[in-house]
Design a protein around this motif. Structure first.
Motif, PDB file in Angstrom:
ATOM      1  N   LEU A 153      -6.530  -1.588  -0.510  1.00 33.93           N
ATOM      2  CA  LEU A 153      -5.439  -1.975  -1.397  1.00 33.93           C
ATOM      3  C   LEU A 153      -5.013  -0.809  -2.280  1.00 33.93           C
ATOM      4  O   LEU A 153      -3.820  -0.606  -2.535  1.00 33.93           O
ATOM      5  N   PHE A 154      -5.988  -0.013  -2.740  1.00 37.18           N
ATOM      6  CA  PHE A 154      -5.680   1.102  -3.631  1.00 37.18           C
ATOM      7  C   PHE A 154      -5.665   2.457  -2.933  1.00 37.18           C
ATOM      8  O   PHE A 154      -5.020   3.392  -3.424  1.00 37.18           O
ATOM      9  N   LEU A 155      -6.359   2.591  -1.827  1.00 36.73           N
ATOM     10  CA  LEU A 155      -6.550   3.917  -1.232  1.00 36.73           C
ATOM     11  C   LEU A 155      -5.804   4.122   0.078  1.00 36.73           C
ATOM     12  O   LEU A 155      -5.713   5.266   0.536  1.00 36.73           O
ATOM     13  N   ASP A 156      -5.296   3.077   0.689  1.00 39.03           N
ATOM     14  CA  ASP A 156      -4.602   3.205   1.974  1.00 39.03           C
ATOM     15  C   ASP A 156      -3.098   3.028   1.756  1.00 39.03           C
ATOM     16  O   ASP A 156      -2.647   1.927   1.428  1.00 39.03           O
ATOM     17  N   PRO A 157      -2.285   4.084   1.939  1.00 36.33           N
ATOM     18  CA  PRO A 157      -0.835   3.945   1.727  1.00 36.33           C
ATOM     19  C   PRO A 157      -0.202   2.860   2.591  1.00 36.33           C
ATOM     20  O   PRO A 157       0.780   2.228   2.182  1.00 36.33           O
ATOM     21  N   ALA A 158      -0.751   2.619   3.780  1.00 31.45           N
ATOM     22  CA  ALA A 158      -0.180   1.596   4.652  1.00 31.45           C
ATOM     23  C   ALA A 158      -0.282   0.211   4.020  1.00 31.45           C
ATOM     24  O   ALA A 158       0.569  -0.659   4.272  1.00 31.45           O
ATOM     25  N   THR A 159      -1.298  -0.017   3.202  1.00 35.25           N
ATOM     26  CA  THR A 159      -1.443  -1.316   2.557  1.00 35.25           C
ATOM     27  C   THR A 159      -0.346  -1.546   1.535  1.00 35.25           C
ATOM     28  O   THR A 159       0.123  -2.670   1.341  1.00 35.25           O
ATOM     29  N   ARG A 160       0.114  -0.485   0.881  1.00 38.87           N
ATOM     30  CA  ARG A 160       1.227  -0.630  -0.059  1.00 38.87           C
ATOM     31  C   ARG A 160       2.500  -1.040   0.679  1.00 38.87           C
ATOM     32  O   ARG A 160       3.310  -1.807   0.156  1.00 38.87           O
ATOM     33  N   ASP A 161       2.686  -0.517   1.879  1.00 42.40           N
ATOM     34  CA  ASP A 161       3.850  -0.911   2.673  1.00 42.40           C
ATOM     35  C   ASP A 161       3.729  -2.361   3.126  1.00 42.40           C
ATOM     36  O   ASP A 161       4.714  -3.088   3.209  1.00 42.40           O
ATOM     37  N   PHE A 162       2.518  -2.781   3.434  1.00 44.73           N
ATOM     38  CA  PHE A 162       2.260  -4.144   3.913  1.00 44.73           C
ATOM     39  C   PHE A 162       2.452  -5.160   2.794  1.00 44.73           C
ATOM     40  O   PHE A 162       3.039  -6.229   2.997  1.00 44.73           O
TER      41      PHE A 162
END
Length: 276
Positions: A153-162
């Motif tokens: 949630l905090f460390l993976d940029p792809a999760t921000r897009d999701f």
């Protein structure tokens, strides 16, 4: 009483053998001595530099087990070295390493009895203890038992897009982790997680320092799925009343479009098979 000269010598030796790139820190300048600086160890262990200096000098009394484990992790100590650190710093053996408590058989049966509802069990550290097939259909094959959901949630940029409502969802997690740490201040796994997120995520560090405390229970969020597109989903986080502090997380569609998209994901060829 702990052997202070031995503690000082041990910590200096362990610090000298760890290189910055071993722990994900940049080596930005030439160093007069090998290994990590005291400030870097303090940063990795999520303690103040003054406290760590006093620890290395043997001037902090008897340190707590959780903070010693944070130092042990920062210095990449082996199990034997961790045991030795506790003996010379506290005069007693360390507590056993954290082993996540498994979800009960009845909870796992409940998960798999809901084939069209993504659901999973978390402990208070946000470690996934169990999940059903629908959860994997929604989040992908990387959603497995043993992962920690706060890290991506905090460390993976792809999760921000999701997560289209990322800021709100992320702040809920920060408040929840603070509440959990208050209840479990000596849990090494939780302290290590908070320390890592504070080091690696500027957003987490900022929100952690504003002292937000909250329990994440329910709400609505939007996600951008790579194949199903935008979906509006409801989430509910239900406490398991057995003293384990585990949580059952459940996702349900918030509208007809999300319901159709979610069913298409779950019943696609690589997911569940629809029953005629």
């Amino acid at each position: 009483m702990p052997n202070r000269p031995e503690l000082s010598a041990f910590l200096r030796a362990m610090r000298a053998r760890v290189q910055p790139d071993d722990v994900g820190l940049p080596a930005m300048s030439r160093r007069r001595t090998p290994g990590l600086r005291r400030q870097e160890v303090a940063q990795l262990a999520a303690v103040s530099i003054d406290w760590y200096i006093r620890l290395e000098q043997g001037r902090v009394g008897v340190p707590g087990t959780a903070v010693l484990d944070a130092v042990a992790q920062a210095l990449k100590l082996t199990a034997a070295e961790r045991h030795h650190l506790h003996l010379i710093a506290r005069g007693e053996a360390p507590p056993p390493r954290h082993v996540p408590a498994p979800a009960s058989e009845s909870l796992q049966t409940l998960l798999h009895s809901m084939p069209t509802v993504p659901a999973w069990i978390l402990d208070f550290r946000f470690d996934v203890l169990a999940h059903n097939t629908a959860a994997v259909a929604l989040f992908g094959p990387g959603f497995t038992v043993g992962i920690n959901t706060a890290k991506p949630l905090f460390l993976d940029p792809a999760t921000r897009d999701f997560q289209l409502d990322w800021t709100r969802i992320a702040r809920e997690h920060v408040g929840n982790l603070r509440a959990n740490l208050t209840r479990h201040p000596d849990d090494p796994r939780l302290r290590s997680l908070v320390g890592e997120l504070r080091r690696k995520s500027r957003d987490f560090a900022t929100w952690w320092d504003d002292q937000t405390v909250q329990e994440r229970t329910n709400g609505t969020k939007r996600i951008l799925h790579p194949t199903a597109g935008v979906m509006t989903l409801r989430y509910d986080v239900l406490a398991v009343q057995d003293g384990s502090e585990q949580r059952l997380s459940v996702i349900t569609p918030a509208d007809t479009d999300a319901e159709n998209a979610l069913r298409a994901l779950i019943f696609q060829p690589h997911g569940l098979r629809a029953v005629n």
